[in-house]
Design an enzyme around this catalytic site. Structure first.
Site, PDB file in Angstrom:
ATOM      1  N   ALA A   9      48.329  40.112  35.987  1.00  0.00           N
ATOM      2  CA  ALA A   9      47.987  41.144  36.977  1.00  0.00           C
ATOM      3  C   ALA A   9      46.617  41.737  36.696  1.00  0.00           C
ATOM      4  CB  ALA A   9      49.048  42.244  36.966  1.00  0.00           C
ATOM      5  N   ARG A  15      39.961  38.786  47.670  1.00  0.00           N
ATOM      6  CA  ARG A  15      40.233  38.431  49.068  1.00  0.00           C
ATOM      7  C   ARG A  15      41.012  39.520  49.815  1.00  0.00           C
ATOM      8  NH1 ARG A  15      42.453  32.583  47.173  1.00  0.00           N
ATOM      9  NH2 ARG A  15      42.695  33.776  45.247  1.00  0.00           N
ATOM     10  N   GLN A  72      43.100  42.148  29.518  1.00  0.00           N
ATOM     11  CA  GLN A  72      42.147  41.050  29.669  1.00  0.00           C
ATOM     12  C   GLN A  72      40.876  41.734  30.185  1.00  0.00           C
ATOM     13  OE1 GLN A  72      42.595  38.443  32.999  1.00  0.00           O
ATOM     14  NE2 GLN A  72      41.697  36.690  31.947  1.00  0.00           N
ATOM     15  N   GLY A 139      46.967  25.246  43.982  1.00  0.00           N
ATOM     16  CA  GLY A 139      46.794  24.108  43.081  1.00  0.00           C
ATOM     17  C   GLY A 139      47.761  23.008  43.504  1.00  0.00           C
ATOM     18  N   LYS A 348      62.799  72.475  57.978  1.00  0.00           N
ATOM     19  CA  LYS A 348      62.104  72.247  56.707  1.00  0.00           C
ATOM     20  C   LYS A 348      62.732  73.071  55.597  1.00  0.00           C
ATOM     21  CE  LYS A 348      59.181  74.490  54.655  1.00  0.00           C
ATOM     22  NZ  LYS A 348      58.125  75.349  54.132  1.00  0.00           N
ATOM     23  N   TYR A 363      62.134  76.125  65.392  1.00  0.00           N
ATOM     24  CA  TYR A 363      61.670  75.839  64.028  1.00  0.00           C
ATOM     25  C   TYR A 363      62.515  76.609  63.023  1.00  0.00           C
ATOM     26  CZ  TYR A 363      58.938  75.824  59.766  1.00  0.00           C
ATOM     27  OH  TYR A 363      58.558  75.695  58.458  1.00  0.00           O
ATOM     28  N   ALA A 420      67.789  87.981  73.463  1.00  0.00           N
ATOM     29  CA  ALA A 420      66.710  87.041  73.777  1.00  0.00           C
ATOM     30  C   ALA A 420      65.366  87.749  73.680  1.00  0.00           C
ATOM     31  CB  ALA A 420      66.914  86.485  75.182  1.00  0.00           C
TER      32      ALA A 420
HETATM   33  C1  UD1 Z   1      46.849  30.240  40.978  1.00  0.00           C
HETATM   34  C2  UD1 Z   1      46.955  28.848  40.340  1.00  0.00           C
HETATM   35  C3  UD1 Z   1      47.272  27.831  41.433  1.00  0.00           C
HETATM   36  C4  UD1 Z   1      48.546  28.226  42.144  1.00  0.00           C
HETATM   37  C5  UD1 Z   1      48.459  29.670  42.676  1.00  0.00           C
HETATM   38  C6  UD1 Z   1      49.833  30.092  43.143  1.00  0.00           C
HETATM   39  C7  UD1 Z   1      45.454  28.686  38.382  1.00  0.00           C
HETATM   40  C8  UD1 Z   1      44.151  28.210  37.897  1.00  0.00           C
HETATM   41  N1  UD1 Z   1      45.724  28.511  39.692  1.00  0.00           N
HETATM   42  O1  UD1 Z   1      45.757  30.208  41.888  1.00  0.00           O
HETATM   43  O2  UD1 Z   1      47.424  26.535  40.859  1.00  0.00           O
HETATM   44  O3  UD1 Z   1      48.788  27.332  43.220  1.00  0.00           O
HETATM   45  O4  UD1 Z   1      48.081  30.579  41.621  1.00  0.00           O
HETATM   46  O5  UD1 Z   1      49.809  31.354  43.775  1.00  0.00           O
HETATM   47  O6  UD1 Z   1      46.245  29.190  37.610  1.00  0.00           O
HETATM   48  N2  UD1 Z   1      44.713  36.604  36.996  1.00  0.00           N
HETATM   49  C9  UD1 Z   1      44.453  37.298  35.835  1.00  0.00           C
HETATM   50  N3  UD1 Z   1      43.292  37.065  35.186  1.00  0.00           N
HETATM   51  C10 UD1 Z   1      42.376  36.170  35.609  1.00  0.00           C
HETATM   52  C11 UD1 Z   1      42.651  35.457  36.801  1.00  0.00           C
HETATM   53  C12 UD1 Z   1      43.831  35.704  37.469  1.00  0.00           C
HETATM   54  O7  UD1 Z   1      45.267  38.122  35.386  1.00  0.00           O
HETATM   55  O8  UD1 Z   1      41.349  36.024  34.942  1.00  0.00           O
HETATM   56  C13 UD1 Z   1      45.981  36.870  37.692  1.00  0.00           C
HETATM   57  C14 UD1 Z   1      45.781  37.459  39.083  1.00  0.00           C
HETATM   58  O9  UD1 Z   1      45.774  38.874  39.018  1.00  0.00           O
HETATM   59  C15 UD1 Z   1      46.971  36.926  39.846  1.00  0.00           C
HETATM   60  C16 UD1 Z   1      47.298  35.601  39.144  1.00  0.00           C
HETATM   61  O10 UD1 Z   1      46.649  35.660  37.886  1.00  0.00           O
HETATM   62  O11 UD1 Z   1      48.100  37.769  39.730  1.00  0.00           O
HETATM   63  C17 UD1 Z   1      46.810  34.398  39.930  1.00  0.00           C
HETATM   64  O12 UD1 Z   1      45.411  34.518  40.137  1.00  0.00           O
HETATM   65  P1  UD1 Z   1      44.725  34.093  41.491  1.00  0.00           P
HETATM   66  O13 UD1 Z   1      43.268  34.292  41.356  1.00  0.00           O
HETATM   67  O14 UD1 Z   1      45.424  34.703  42.625  1.00  0.00           O
HETATM   68  O15 UD1 Z   1      45.013  32.497  41.419  1.00  0.00           O
HETATM   69  P2  UD1 Z   1      45.113  31.506  42.620  1.00  0.00           P
HETATM   70  O16 UD1 Z   1      43.751  31.130  43.061  1.00  0.00           O
HETATM   71  O17 UD1 Z   1      46.044  32.028  43.638  1.00  0.00           O
HETATM   72 CA    CA Z   2      47.144  33.968  43.954  1.00  0.00          CA
END
Ligand code: UD1
Ligand code: CA
Length: 452
Positions: A9, A15, A72, A139, A348, A363, A420
């Site tokens: 997360a 996007r 991270q 992917g 309320k 009211y 009234a």
């Molecule tokens: C990822 C997968 C893809 C899969 C898709 C499914 C990889 C490289 N790709 O792509 O194969 O089909 O999910 O939904 O794993 N996140 C981090 N740190 C980072 C990058 C991402 O915590 O540095 C977290 C994001 O917050 C998110 C999750 O990882 O919750 C997925 O990241 P996102 O960038 O959405 O990956 P996708 O392009 O959707």
């Molecule tokens: Ca995703």
């Protein structure tokens, strides 16, 4: 065997184009990450580890200490995120489930089934996959015949690979030790310059490890990357919730025009008309008629009650009550049984006891109202003096005449009447009639014939 989860997360969720962290975006009335954590809990996880980064403070403030956190600091990809997530369990034996904070439709049952086959097959890794009607952006799961070979990201896929419709859900089970060994060999030699978690699959396969895939229904793995997918997730969650209450004995006239939150409960033989939104911890009894066009949030409603075109928030309503049309019940309103709260009535922070009628244009704020009271049309409880709010007390069997102002704090005792148009500023004794208005004066022949 101990099972841990790592929930990713930390990503920015570019996007979404939002000031809110993506895991905290709402669908089905809950944050996306709430749905993921409840699915994980169904699996029986020893510890949920959430990897936070972008807007980490917001995510932590929301989830509080229900989970363990790792940071991270720079978002260098899902593989890099898991390197941080695995830190607290690096010396443990067992299984780690990796989930993403942006896949709210996953359910505990699918995860449990995948875990079972992961264990039974004695695998080093299991990828949860699905056949996508439109795989773009996900992917792709590349196989040689039946045999898994690797996962390629959209941006790295050859045109032929891009044609594959089996996609990676971003959810996996790994043997902790084997995952660590694979992570230590990840590189960022790809189109996005990131450390992809997906590459661990190819690494483990090259090590001749046992790696498998579990195919689940595409609907349960939808990833939310933009607002269009957020609306798709919302629609699926809503459909599931509406179906849940319908299977529980509730009639929903138009499911597509009815919004039911994940935690909402509705009793049998209640009928829900279109345009109704039931949210939060709302619980509705049996045999009620709700809607059309009502929004009910965190409110408890008894049996055989009717709510039409009204808004109710953080309140309680008893049995055989009629609410609306066009009533507004604000927080901390408690309405008993056999009561009428009619059109253009606002309540309320007030208690209204059994048998009372507040029929129209009234009211009632910061008040305690007894049993069998009748409010005439246009009554105002004047609860605010410009500085503070005061309480009004009305006894049992009171009759409040039309257009009465009750200037708080004030008490009207049992059985009393107000005439009234009265503005009541002093206590009205039991069984008294209070008249607090100017006496009518008729000026005879005041209109001269020439004025006509
Ligand atoms: C990822 C997968 C893809 C899969 C898709 C499914 C990889 C490289 N790709 O792509 O194969 O089909 O999910 O939904 O794993 N996140 C981090 N740190 C980072 C990058 C991402 O915590 O540095 C977290 C994001 O917050 C998110 C999750 O990882 O919750 C997925 O990241 P996102 O960038 O959405 O990956 P996708 O392009 O959707
Ligand atoms: Ca995703």
């Amino acid at each position: 065997m101990d099972i841990y989860s790592i929930i990713l997360a930390a990503g920015e969720g570019k996007r979404m184009k939002s000031n809110t962290a993506k895991p905290l975006q709402k669908a089905g009335g809950k944050a996306l990450i709430d749905h993921v954590i409840s699915a994980a809990s169904a699996v029986g996880i020893k510890e949920n580890i959430v990897v936070v980064g972008h807007k980490a403070d917001d995510v932590k403030a929301y989830l509080k200490d229900s989970v363990l956190y790792t940071y991270q600091l720079e978002q260098k990809g899902t593989g890099h995120a898991v390197m941080q997530g695995i830190e607290p369990i690096k010396d443990k034996e067992g299984i780690v489930m990796v989930l993403c904070g942006d896949t709210p439709l996953i359910d505990g049952e699918s995860l449990k089934a995948a875990l079972k086959s992961h264990i039974n097959a004695g695998r080093a890794a299991t990828v949860i996959t699905a056949i996508a009607p439109n795989p773009f952006g996900y992917g792709r799961v590349i196989r040689n015949g039946e045999k898994l070979t690797k996962i390629v990201e959209q941006k790295d896929a050859t045109p032929k690979e891009a044609e594959v419709s089996e996609i990676n859900s971003g959810m996996y089970f790994f043997d902790i030790k084997k995952l660590r060994h694979a992570l230590s060999r990840l590189t960022n030699n790809n189109a996005q310059g990131e450390y992809y978690l997906t590459d661990t699959i190819e690494i483990l396969l090259k090590d001749n490890e046992n790696v498998g895939a579990e195919i689940v229904d595409f609907e349960s793995i939808l990833g939310v990357n933009d607002r269009i997918q957020l609306a798709q997730a919302e629609a699926v969650l809503n459909r599931r919730n509406v179906e849940r209450i319908m299977l529980g004995g509730v009639t929903v006239i138009n499911p597509a025009a009815t919004y039911i939150g994940c935690d909402v409960k509705v009793g049998i033989d209640t009928i829900i008309y279109p345009g109704t939104i039931l949210e939060g911890s709302t619980a509705i009894g049996c045999g009620c008629i709700i809607g059309p066009d009502s929004k009910i949030t965190d409110t408890k409603i008894g049996d055989n009650t009717e709510v039409i075109k009204s808004v109710l928030t953080k309140s309680e309503v008893g049995n055989n009550v009629s609410v609306g049309p066009f009533a507004y019940m604000r927080p901390n309103s408690k309405v008993g049984n056999n009561i009428k709260i009619g059109d253009f009535v606002e309540i309320k922070n007030a208690n209204i006891d059994d048998g009372t009628k507040v029929a129209h244009l009234t009211y009632v704020g910061d008040a305690d109202v007894g049993k069998n009271v009748n409010f005439g049309c246009g009554t105002v409880v004047v609860n605010y003096d410009g500085i503070s709010k005061h309480r009004t007390t009305i006894g049992n069997d009171v009759f409040i005449g039309c257009n009465t102002n009750l200037v708080s704090p004030v008490t009207v005792k049992d059985g009393a009447f107000t005439a009234a148009g009265s503005t009541i500023t002093d206590e009205v004794p039991e069984n008294a009639l209070a008249i607090a208005r100017a006496k009518q004066v008729n000026k005879e022949d005041w209109v001269k014939p020439k004025d006509r």
